[in-house]
Design an enzyme around this catalytic site. Sequence first.
Site, PDB file in Angstrom:
ATOM      1  N   LYS A  53      47.457 -19.386  26.634  1.00 22.87           N
ATOM      2  CA  LYS A  53      47.108 -18.037  27.108  1.00 22.87           C
ATOM      3  C   LYS A  53      46.248 -18.137  28.367  1.00 22.87           C
ATOM      4  CE  LYS A  53      47.567 -16.089  22.509  1.00 22.87           C
ATOM      5  NZ  LYS A  53      46.949 -15.756  21.222  1.00 22.87           N
ATOM      6  N   GLN A  97      41.126 -14.912  18.559  1.00 21.27           N
ATOM      7  CA  GLN A  97      42.264 -15.738  18.134  1.00 21.27           C
ATOM      8  C   GLN A  97      42.246 -15.903  16.609  1.00 21.27           C
ATOM      9  OE1 GLN A  97      44.774 -17.010  20.125  1.00 21.27           O
ATOM     10  NE2 GLN A  97      45.728 -17.763  18.250  1.00 21.27           N
ATOM     11  N   ASP A 120      45.087  -7.363  21.986  1.00 23.19           N
ATOM     12  CA  ASP A 120      46.096  -7.706  20.986  1.00 23.19           C
ATOM     13  C   ASP A 120      46.694  -6.473  20.312  1.00 23.19           C
ATOM     14  OD1 ASP A 120      47.178 -10.061  20.310  1.00 23.19           O
ATOM     15  OD2 ASP A 120      45.636 -10.673  18.880  1.00 23.19           O
TER      16      ASP A 120
END
Length: 302
Positions: A53, A97, A120
């Site tokens: 990422k 994460q 997200d």
Amino acid sequence: MALRLDGRKLADELAKRLQNEISISSAQAGRPPGLAVIRVGDDEASGVYVSNKEKACKRIGIKSFGVHYPENIPSEELIRKIQELNANENVDGILLQLPLPKDIDPGPLLMSIDPDKDADGLHTLNLGRLLKGERGPRSCTPAGVMALLVSNQIPIAGKRAVVIGRSILVGQPMALMLQSANATVTIAHSRTPNLVEVTRQADLLVVAAGQPKMIGAEHVKPGAVVIDVGIHRLLSQELGRPVGKFKLCGDVRSEELSNIASAITPVPGGVGPMTVSMLLVNTVSRWQEHCGLSFNLVDLLP
Ligand code: NAD
């Protein structure tokens, strides 16, 4: 022969589009977009995902504000860090994460992310916005699947879609996005009896069960489009190959479907790269909004 839905190729195209957006508007914005990825503990797969990422951000001009904490960090300290990032005007997106170490409850942490910086798309408010068809960051993996379908001109409206899996991360938002694109959607899950009967009705089958190679020829109607969200690292010998390192596989036995499905995503190189792309799309679109720039990524936010 089934069409291969190439996520890497589309991810590269989207990266160029986003890079262009950033270079055109950074002067007007006075700063580049910023993304903070918070990693906790030393889970090896998470380490690879976070590094991918951050590399993807760097390639297109998003500034990274990543932090990495040991697994024994108290939740209060994580919440303090999230609040600091919420208040940081150079940060447009925050991503925690997952999975977290087993002693940390992700719920309160995800809820403490400012919904307008939720890279997200997993904050309760943003899932509600998706449900109501309101603008907001979208869950990355299902949004990536939608982009892959649209860019390959796969018809969705009026089609019968079956989603296997009902997680908040993938299955549920996937079903909502397909429904808002006018598919007739069924969700199947671990308690669904006669799965084969259900999946064989699908014109479009999205498999997000997290079970290596569970879906094969018997589950698929001839001509169906099959999206394999699953991703598993298996030892080569578990896949019947010579002893070696790890191999990636999905939830689908794609080798059985080449003459049955009309289109299929490969693993790797299908949904995975699209998930990263949508994280970038969410971050850049947050930046456009935060900096009062024109908002022109609507086609990528289903
Ligand atoms: P999860 O474990 O949270 O959910 C799995 C879902 O599948 C559950 O709702 C369960 O009811 C259902 N299920 C399990 N076994 C089943 C069975 N035998 N029959 C029918 N339904 C069954 O997993 P998740 O987070 O939704 O992820 C699913 C898969 O997608 C995993 O393999 C994960 O690694 C992968 N994934 C990939 C990406 C990517 O970018 N490619 C992103 C997220 C998740």
